[in-house]
Design an enzyme around this catalytic site. Structure first.
Site, PDB file in Angstrom:
ATOM      1  N   GLU A  88       0.263  -0.543   1.683  1.00 20.71           N
ATOM      2  CA  GLU A  88       1.382  -1.253   1.091  1.00 20.71           C
ATOM      3  C   GLU A  88       0.562  -1.525  -0.357  1.00 20.71           C
ATOM      4  OE1 GLU A  88       4.006  -5.390   1.041  1.00 20.71           O
ATOM      5  OE2 GLU A  88       2.391  -5.327   2.260  1.00 20.71           O
ATOM      6  N   LYS A 102      11.963  -3.611   0.660  1.00 25.83           N
ATOM      7  CA  LYS A 102      11.532  -4.559   1.449  1.00 25.83           C
ATOM      8  C   LYS A 102      12.488  -5.374   1.774  1.00 25.83           C
ATOM      9  CE  LYS A 102       7.448  -7.147   2.861  1.00 25.83           C
ATOM     10  NZ  LYS A 102       6.035  -7.520   2.321  1.00 25.83           N
ATOM     11  N   CYS A 120       5.330  -4.023   5.702  1.00 22.86           N
ATOM     12  CA  CYS A 120       4.482  -4.981   6.309  1.00 22.86           C
ATOM     13  C   CYS A 120       5.401  -6.030   6.873  1.00 22.86           C
ATOM     14  CB  CYS A 120       3.728  -5.509   4.932  1.00 22.86           C
ATOM     15  SG  CYS A 120       2.308  -6.641   5.360  1.00 22.86           S
TER      16      CYS A 120
END
Length: 299
Positions: free
Chosen positions: A49, A122, A159
């Site tokens: 990331e 995200k 993540c």
């Protein structure tokens, strides 16, 4: 499911390396690891990331907003699109995206011919000591997505998304065959006794086993210092097989390239035989549309 490759199998790679404020060196290191993975036969290589920079979310600094790029004009995406085309590999590329006046933690899916197949932004944005992402990123608006690439249909979360089984299951329901999670996770600045490494791995191993498909996670390594705190990123990138077993695993330090091969057709047959998706009861899962298990469903 084993290291190496054979006819009819797909070879995937996880990586890990340390990042610094020598930004050009970060990109050079990422490219070097992609080339190393491709030399080992990898057809899809997962980088960590936000690998272009240190994990700037360690603190709130408006100056870091200048690091963002639009997807259309991103020099990072242009470079790695060219690399994907040269090597014939698929690259999910994490980057800090600016969309007009909004900012996102995003991944561009670069196919093996260099084409950008689209973006995932995200969904779950953390906010805690050392992980102050809500200052920088709006919640993603793409929803969970999958892409048909040269190596198969893939899903990518980012993540914090990896802690939510809904993310993995949503991508599996859309036909994903492989799940990928670029990551930046390490120590907790507010409590040095917390080490989430094993918990982090087990959660994703659960996604692999529950959906009967591989999960590939790439994390960063090294100590990064902010103005008020520091994080030691614990690496431990890994590849889990369709039963949740760890196929390959990196250490907590040291640059690493991991590879494993998977037979997508055999996994499809096995997944169907177990009946996980056949026996689902979506009409009974309405609580998942609420925040408290019994309130008003979220639109």
């Amino acid at each position: 499911m084993k290291s190496g490759s054979a006819e009819g199998e797909v070879v995937v790679a996880a990586t890990q390396f340390a990042c610094s404020w020598k930004l050009a060196a970060n990109l050079d290191n990422a490219e070097r690891l992609v080339r190393a993975a491709a030399a080992q036969g990898a057809q899809l290589v997962l980088l960590q990331e936000l690998f272009a920079t240190p994990y700037f979310c360690i603190e709130q600094d408006p100056a870091h907003l200048e690091l963002a790029e639009t997807a259309a004009d991103s020099r990072l995406l242009q470079r790695f699109s060219g690399l994907a085309r040269e090597l014939g590999v698929v690259l999910p590329v994490s980057f800090f995206e600016r969309g007009n006046n909004a900012y996102f933690n995003s991944v561009a899916i670069i196919d093996a011919d260099g084409r950008n197949l689209g973006l995932y932004r995200k969904t779950h944005i953390p906010d805690g000591p050392g992980y102050q992402e809500k200052f920088y990123f709006s919640p993603g608006d793409t929803g969970f997505r999958v892409w048909d690439t040269r190596v198969g249909r893939i899903g990518v979360g980012i993540c914090w998304d990896q802690w939510f089984p809904e993310c993995a299951r949503s991508m599996a329901l859309q036909g994903a065959e492989l799940l990928f999670y670029p990551t930046a996770i390490g120590s907790e600045p507010q409590d040095a006794t917390i080490n989430s490494r094993d918990h982090w791995q087990r959660v994703m191993q659960g996604h692999a086993g529950a959906n009967m498909m591989p999960v590939i996670a790439s994390n960063r390594i090294g100590r990064e210092q902010g103005e008020s705190c520091a994080i030691t990123f614990y690496g431990s990138s890994f590849i889990a097989g369709p039963h949740g077993e760890k196929i390959a695993e990196a250490g907590e330090a040291g640059e690493t390239v991991l590879t494993a091969s998977f037979d997508l057709e055999q996994m499809r047959i096995d997944r169907a035989a177990w009946g996980f998706f056949r026996d689902r009861r979506p009409e009974l899962y309405t609580e998942l549309l609420t925040l408290d298990g019994g309130g008003v469903p979220q639109a």
